[in-house]
Design a protein around this motif. Structure first.
Motif, short mmCIF file in Angstrom:
data_model
loop_
_atom_site.label_atom_id
_atom_site.label_comp_id
_atom_site.label_asym_id
_atom_site.label_seq_id
_atom_site.Cartn_x
_atom_site.Cartn_y
_atom_site.Cartn_z
N VAL A 1 0.88 -1.17 0.00
CA VAL A 1 0.00 0.00 0.00
C VAL A 1 0.92 1.22 0.00
CG1 VAL A 1 -1.89 1.17 1.19
CG2 VAL A 1 -1.60 -1.30 1.45
N LEU B 1 2.08 4.43 0.96
CA LEU B 1 1.80 5.39 2.03
C LEU B 1 3.06 6.18 2.33
CD1 LEU B 1 -0.19 3.15 4.54
CD2 LEU B 1 -1.12 4.89 3.04
N VAL C 1 3.19 0.20 3.18
CA VAL C 1 2.85 -0.89 4.09
C VAL C 1 2.68 -2.16 3.26
CG1 VAL C 1 1.03 -1.80 5.60
CG2 VAL C 1 1.74 0.57 5.79
N PHE D 1 -7.52 -5.72 1.90
CA PHE D 1 -7.41 -4.29 1.58
C PHE D 1 -8.57 -3.91 0.67
CE2 PHE D 1 -6.05 -4.71 -2.81
CZ PHE D 1 -5.51 -5.98 -2.84
N GLY D 2 -8.72 -2.58 0.49
CA GLY D 2 -9.78 -2.09 -0.40
C GLY D 2 -11.11 -1.98 0.32
N GLU D 3 -11.09 -2.13 1.66
CA GLU D 3 -12.34 -2.10 2.42
C GLU D 3 -12.76 -0.66 2.78
OE1 GLU D 3 -9.47 -2.50 3.54
OE2 GLU D 3 -9.33 -1.35 5.37
N ILE D 4 -11.77 0.26 2.84
CA ILE D 4 -12.10 1.60 3.34
C ILE D 4 -13.09 2.30 2.41
CG2 ILE D 4 -11.19 3.88 3.99
CD1 ILE D 4 -8.62 2.61 4.81
N ALA D 5 -12.81 2.23 1.10
CA ALA D 5 -13.70 2.91 0.14
C ALA D 5 -15.11 2.34 0.20
CB ALA D 5 -13.13 2.78 -1.26
N ARG E 1 -10.98 5.31 -3.79
CA ARG E 1 -9.83 4.66 -3.15
C ARG E 1 -8.92 5.69 -2.49
NH1 ARG E 1 -11.45 -0.44 -2.66
NH2 ARG E 1 -11.74 -1.50 -4.64
N LEU E 2 -8.49 5.40 -1.27
CA LEU E 2 -7.65 6.36 -0.56
C LEU E 2 -6.15 6.11 -0.74
CD1 LEU E 2 -9.56 6.91 2.79
CD2 LEU E 2 -9.79 8.06 0.60
N ALA E 3 -5.81 4.97 -1.32
CA ALA E 3 -4.38 4.70 -1.56
C ALA E 3 -4.25 3.76 -2.75
CB ALA E 3 -3.75 4.06 -0.32
N VAL F 1 -2.66 0.42 -4.34
CA VAL F 1 -2.16 -0.87 -3.84
C VAL F 1 -1.63 -1.67 -5.05
CG1 VAL F 1 -2.70 -2.97 -2.55
CG2 VAL F 1 -3.92 -0.84 -2.04
N ARG G 1 -6.57 2.07 10.16
CA ARG G 1 -5.85 2.43 8.92
C ARG G 1 -6.07 3.90 8.58
NH1 ARG G 1 -6.74 -2.97 5.14
NH2 ARG G 1 -5.21 -4.24 6.23
N THR H 1 -3.60 6.11 10.32
CA THR H 1 -2.29 6.16 9.65
C THR H 1 -2.37 7.03 8.41
OG1 THR H 1 -2.26 3.82 10.17
CG2 THR H 1 -0.38 4.67 8.96
N LEU H 2 -3.46 6.84 7.65
CA LEU H 2 -3.62 7.60 6.41
C LEU H 2 -3.71 9.09 6.70
CD1 LEU H 2 -6.08 5.51 4.25
CD2 LEU H 2 -3.92 6.45 3.50
N1 LIG Z 1 -2.25 2.07 7.00
C1 LIG Z 1 -2.69 1.12 6.20
N2 LIG Z 1 -2.34 -0.16 6.41
C2 LIG Z 1 -2.79 -1.15 5.61
N3 LIG Z 1 -3.60 -0.93 4.57
C3 LIG Z 1 -4.00 0.31 4.31
C4 LIG Z 1 -3.57 1.39 5.10
N4 LIG Z 1 -4.12 2.48 4.61
C5 LIG Z 1 -4.88 2.11 3.54
N5 LIG Z 1 -4.80 0.80 3.36
C6 LIG Z 1 -5.49 0.00 2.34
O1 LIG Z 1 -5.31 0.59 1.05
C7 LIG Z 1 -6.59 0.54 0.43
C8 LIG Z 1 -6.79 1.46 -0.72
O2 LIG Z 1 -8.13 1.33 -1.14
P1 LIG Z 1 -9.29 1.64 -0.07
O3 LIG Z 1 -9.22 3.07 0.27
O4 LIG Z 1 -10.58 1.09 -0.55
O5 LIG Z 1 -8.82 0.76 1.18
C9 LIG Z 1 -7.50 0.93 1.57
C10 LIG Z 1 -6.98 0.02 2.65
O6 LIG Z 1 -7.50 -1.28 2.51
#
Ligand SMILES: Nc1ncnc2c1ncn2[C@@H]1O[C@@H]2COP(=O)(O)O[C@H]2[C@H]1O
Length: 387
Positions: free
Chosen positions: A297, A299, A304, A312-316, A323-325, A327, A364, A367-368
């Motif tokens: 990821v 960052l 990470v 991963f990919g659960e935040i969105a 997507r916030l990051a 991968v 997460r 951290t972001l």
């Molecule tokens: N600090 C972190 N540690 C692990 N995974 C992360 C972190 N920040 C973001 N991600 C993953 O990166 C993904 C990018 O897509 P999403 O925003 O859907 O979901 C995000 C998380 O699953």
């Protein structure tokens, strides 16, 4: 959500414009090659070529401009350099650079026709399956190089022997080993133009042996490639087993029928090393569990790494945002994808699972947010799950 839909719409329009420009550039090349083109046709070719070149140049500039947006872990210049050095970035440049050079410098017409045909390389962006060809060639490189070397050795030896056998009988045709190489290539490839034919009995016998050997030696790289493709496709098309899903820590503790129903929802997906699975700012349609391999990821200050059992990919999906990051797979990786609608349904049915995923999301996000403070504004309330 509306943002996501308009984002997707814009992307579709941009892809359609790019594809139309590729077609225009190829049409321009075809028209230019016509031996007796009318002035109207030549004018049309010029207009199509110029329009395509302008659009490709604009596309390159936009991709360079937005590169930092796409790579959350890199600063502006580094992200732009990363794009410029990437496979697709180099293709984008190769397509426009000769076009501008041809406009600025006087070059032969043959080169101008070729310059427009280069636009076909841009199709690589629209055909991810081309990656399969690259992977197979990389995997089988050693065997292919061995087979090609055997082929070259046989070619040169065949040319040498045939030169010795035929030089006295047909000095005008078999006048040197390099010239006889043409006979060897045409014969071994089973093409047989018939422009160089042995006349002596020994030459004909030897020619027959080379023809038979040619069939065998050409079959070797074909076989290597066919096996390589079959293996790679089998490796990518893995099936999702109950045990694999039960082994994901997030699902530990669920009863067997529940795991069986989740197994049916998860879609297997294999991605090669260096493949970008989700890109920052893109709309989200699934979350992913890692079965094998590893991803990174992007960052700040450092990426990470996530490995088997992690997701991963659960935040969105949870925050209903883009997507916030970014991968990227750092090894050949096997993933299980859970599509957004199945994800929402599962969260509604299993509150315990929902709580555990939300806890990971909060951790997460923290951290972001430390890495990119403006992200706090990207949070939106979670959408209600569909009934
Ligand atoms: N600090 C972190 N540690 C692990 N995974 C992360 C972190 N920040 C973001 N991600 C993953 O990166 C993904 C990018 O897509 P999403 O925003 O859907 O979901 C995000 C998380 O699953």
């Amino acid at each position: 959500m509306g943002d996501t839909v308009s984002h997707r719409g814009l992307r579709l329009i941009a892809d359609a414009v790019l594809l139309a420009s590729v077609l225009a550039a190829v049409a321009c090349s075809f028209i230019r090659s016509l031996p007796a083109g009318t002035p109207a046709q030549i004018e049309l070719a010029r207009a199509l070529g110029a329009a395509a070149l302008l659009i490709f140049t604009l596309e390159y500039a936009v991709r360079l401009w937005i590169a930092p947006e796409q790579a959350s872990g890199r600063n502006g210049p580094m992200a732009r350099l990363d794009y410029a050095r990437s496979f697709l970035g180099v293709i984008d440049l190769i397509v426009i650079l000769p076009g501008w050079l041809a406009l600025l410098l006087p070059v032969s017409t043959g080169l101008i026709e070729l310059v427009d045909l280069l636009a076909l390389l841009k199709l690589a962006r629209f055909a991810p399956a081309l990656g399969l060809v690259g992977t197979v060639l990389r995997n089988e490189a050693r065997s292919l190089v061995g087979a090609l070397m055997a082929m070259v050795v046989l070619l040169v030896l065949a040319a040498g022997v045939m030169y010795l056998l035929e030089r006295n009988a047909q000095p005008q045709l078999f006048d040197s080993i390099p010239h006889t190489l043409w006979w060897a290539i045409v014969t071994m490839a089973s093409v047989g133009y018939g422009d160089m034919v042995p006349a002596t009995a020994a030459g004909r016998v030897f020619g027959g042996i080379i023809m038979l050997l040619g069939i065998a030696i050409f079959a070797v790289p074909t076989g290597i490639l066919a096996t390589g493709f079959a293996q790679e496709i089998r490796r990518r098309d893995f099936t999702v087993s109950w045990q694999a899903v039960a082994g994901v820590p997030l699902f530990a503790g669920l009863d067997a029928p529940r795991i069986a129903s989740i197994t049916r929802l998860l879609k297997p997906q294999s991605v090669p090393r260096n493949y970008t699975i989700v890109r920052r700012g893109d709309p989200a349609d699934a979350m992913f569990f890692i079965l094998r391999g590893a991803v990174e990821v992007e960052l700040i200050p450092q990426p990470v790494k996530l490995g088997p059992g992690q997701f991963f990919g659960e935040i969105a999906l949870v925050k209903d945002t883009t997507r916030l990051a970014t991968v990227t797979a750092i090894q050949d990786t096997q993933l299980l994808a859970l599509e957004v609608n199945d994800f929402r349904r599962l969260m509604a049915q299993l509150p315990d699972l929902k709580t555990r995923i939300e806890a990971v999301v909060e951790e997460r996000l923290q951290t972001l947010e430390e890495a990119v403070p403006k992200l706090r504004n990207a949070d939106k309330p979670q959408a209600d799950p569909p009934a």
